[in-house]
Design an enzyme around this catalytic site. Structure first.
Site, PDB file in Angstrom:
ATOM      1  N   TYR A 109       0.847  -1.199   0.000  1.00 23.28           N
ATOM      2  CA  TYR A 109       0.000   0.000   0.000  1.00 23.28           C
ATOM      3  C   TYR A 109       0.882   1.249   0.000  1.00 23.28           C
ATOM      4  O   TYR A 109       1.983   1.241   0.559  1.00 23.28           O
ATOM      5  CB  TYR A 109      -0.836   0.076   1.280  1.00 23.28           C
ATOM      6  CG  TYR A 109      -2.014  -0.845   1.350  1.00 23.28           C
ATOM      7  CD1 TYR A 109      -3.216  -0.504   0.733  1.00 23.28           C
ATOM      8  CD2 TYR A 109      -1.943  -2.032   2.082  1.00 23.28           C
ATOM      9  CE1 TYR A 109      -4.317  -1.343   0.834  1.00 23.28           C
ATOM     10  CE2 TYR A 109      -3.041  -2.875   2.182  1.00 23.28           C
ATOM     11  CZ  TYR A 109      -4.230  -2.524   1.560  1.00 23.28           C
ATOM     12  OH  TYR A 109      -5.318  -3.346   1.657  1.00 23.28           O
ATOM     13  N   TYR A 148      -0.228  -9.730   1.323  1.00 24.43           N
ATOM     14  CA  TYR A 148       0.812  -9.016   2.072  1.00 24.43           C
ATOM     15  C   TYR A 148       0.895  -9.531   3.517  1.00 24.43           C
ATOM     16  O   TYR A 148      -0.087  -9.990   4.087  1.00 24.43           O
ATOM     17  CB  TYR A 148       0.585  -7.500   2.033  1.00 24.43           C
ATOM     18  CG  TYR A 148      -0.719  -7.001   2.592  1.00 24.43           C
ATOM     19  CD1 TYR A 148      -0.909  -6.822   3.970  1.00 24.43           C
ATOM     20  CD2 TYR A 148      -1.759  -6.650   1.741  1.00 24.43           C
ATOM     21  CE1 TYR A 148      -2.101  -6.334   4.469  1.00 24.43           C
ATOM     22  CE2 TYR A 148      -2.965  -6.161   2.228  1.00 24.43           C
ATOM     23  CZ  TYR A 148      -3.122  -6.003   3.600  1.00 24.43           C
ATOM     24  OH  TYR A 148      -4.306  -5.531   4.098  1.00 24.43           O
ATOM     25  N   ARG A 158      -2.202 -11.679   4.619  1.00 26.69           N
ATOM     26  CA  ARG A 158      -3.586 -11.415   4.220  1.00 26.69           C
ATOM     27  C   ARG A 158      -3.833 -11.985   2.825  1.00 26.69           C
ATOM     28  O   ARG A 158      -3.034 -11.781   1.910  1.00 26.69           O
ATOM     29  CB  ARG A 158      -3.877  -9.906   4.154  1.00 26.69           C
ATOM     30  CG  ARG A 158      -3.885  -9.108   5.435  1.00 26.69           C
ATOM     31  CD  ARG A 158      -4.909  -9.515   6.475  1.00 26.69           C
ATOM     32  NE  ARG A 158      -6.170 -10.084   6.020  1.00 26.69           N
ATOM     33  CZ  ARG A 158      -7.218  -9.400   5.554  1.00 26.69           C
ATOM     34  NH1 ARG A 158      -7.170  -8.099   5.458  1.00 26.69           N
ATOM     35  NH2 ARG A 158      -8.330 -10.012   5.192  1.00 26.69           N
ATOM     36  N   HIS A 161      -7.102  -8.984  -1.493  1.00 30.20           N
ATOM     37  CA  HIS A 161      -8.445  -8.430  -1.253  1.00 30.20           C
ATOM     38  C   HIS A 161      -8.518  -6.993  -1.730  1.00 30.20           C
ATOM     39  O   HIS A 161      -7.497  -6.298  -1.839  1.00 30.20           O
ATOM     40  CB  HIS A 161      -8.806  -8.492   0.236  1.00 30.20           C
ATOM     41  CG  HIS A 161      -7.865  -7.727   1.112  1.00 30.20           C
ATOM     42  ND1 HIS A 161      -6.682  -8.265   1.560  1.00 30.20           N
ATOM     43  CD2 HIS A 161      -7.906  -6.461   1.587  1.00 30.20           C
ATOM     44  CE1 HIS A 161      -6.035  -7.370   2.285  1.00 30.20           C
ATOM     45  NE2 HIS A 161      -6.754  -6.254   2.316  1.00 30.20           N
ATOM     46  N   HIS A 163     -10.646  -3.526  -0.643  1.00 29.27           N
ATOM     47  CA  HIS A 163     -11.548  -2.906   0.334  1.00 29.27           C
ATOM     48  C   HIS A 163     -12.662  -2.172  -0.405  1.00 29.27           C
ATOM     49  O   HIS A 163     -12.405  -1.475  -1.402  1.00 29.27           O
ATOM     50  CB  HIS A 163     -10.790  -1.908   1.203  1.00 29.27           C
ATOM     51  CG  HIS A 163      -9.747  -2.542   2.067  1.00 29.27           C
ATOM     52  ND1 HIS A 163      -9.976  -2.923   3.359  1.00 29.27           N
ATOM     53  CD2 HIS A 163      -8.454  -2.873   1.811  1.00 29.27           C
ATOM     54  CE1 HIS A 163      -8.877  -3.457   3.880  1.00 29.27           C
ATOM     55  NE2 HIS A 163      -7.934  -3.437   2.954  1.00 29.27           N
TER      56      HIS A 163
HETATM   57 FE   LIG Z   1      -6.017  -4.448   3.138  1.00 22.71          FE
END
Ligand SMILES: [Fe+2]
Length: 239
Positions: A109, A148, A158, A161, A163
């Site tokens: 991110y 990640y 994780r 995905h 959001h």
């Molecule tokens: Fe996330």
């Protein structure tokens, strides 16, 4: 709308098990941020049930294509994500703001907190938005996000995905959730995904590959329908 009473507009709630408990031991940080006292239920008033809905009049068409927000194209697998936003009766929710945010193809991110050793992509911000059409449909073009690490427990990763935030018709219908990809082996190991007690509710967060949405020589397509509330509601994101 002003003629309707709050009672007429009151929302139906999802059954127990659809949304995660506030304190989920396997998701470590919930232990310090879950409420320790019983929640105080505030009655819904007309102002919460009728809006306002912010920002939808400002969404530009290009904001729905996350691969065209910079000079060059981002690296990774281009995908199309589309679906419908529905209320508890299966009625499409038109003119509703849908916002997404996600990691890049490497699982990184653009955020000061995210410092794990994967590259940022100068051509990918990872945020987009659009407004549903008259049929309640939305459509994004983006890059498939990478998995990640997140340090919740040893070797914690994780699943890939995206959001999602949907405002729906009013404040109380806002839903924030995560869209997953079918067949991801990390789902079975993920405390956030598994914080939803009901298995059927959990599976409503998994998109489906759709050859009809897939465009030849261009991008794979995934469908993700969202139900804002009621018995078939899409689970709320675990915060
Ligand atoms: Fe996330």
């Amino acid at each position: 709308m002003a003629q309707q009473t709050a009672q007429e507009l009151s929302i139906s709630h999802a059954p127990p098990g659809t949304h995660p408990a506030y304190d989920t031991p396997a998701y470590e940080s919930t232990g310090t941020r879950a409420p320790k006292q019983p929640l105080i239920i505030l009655p819904h008033t007309l102002s919460e049930l009728t809006g306002p809905v912010y920002g939808h009049d400002k969404a530009k068409a290009e904001e729905a294509d996350l691969t065209r927000q910079h000079k060059g194209e981002p690296l990774g697998e281009r995908i199309i994500v589309t679906g419908r936003i529905l209320d508890e009766n299966g009625t499409p929710v038109a003119n509703s703001l849908v916002e997404i945010w996600q990691a890049n193809a490497a699982g990184r991110y653009i955020h000061v907190v995210d410092q794990h050793p994967a590259p940022l992509d100068p051509n990918f911000t990872g945020a987009g938005r659009c407004v549903t059409d008259a049929q309640g449909s939305y459509r994004f073009v983006t890059i498939k996000p990478g998995a990640y690490p997140w340090r919740n427990h040893h070797n914690a990763w994780r699943p890939a995905h995206i959001h999602f935030s949907m405002f729906g018709p009013s404040f109380v219908s806002r839903l924030v959730t995560q869209m997953y990809f079918p067949g991801d082996p990390l789902l079975a190991l993920d405390p956030i995904y598994n914080s939803i007690p009901d298995e059927k509710a959990r599976m409503r967060m998994i998109s489906s590959f759709d050859i009809g949405t897939t465009e030849p020589e261009w991008a794979l397509g995934y469908r993700f329908d969202v139900v804002l509330r009621g018995p078939e509601a899409t689970p709320m994101e675990k915060n």
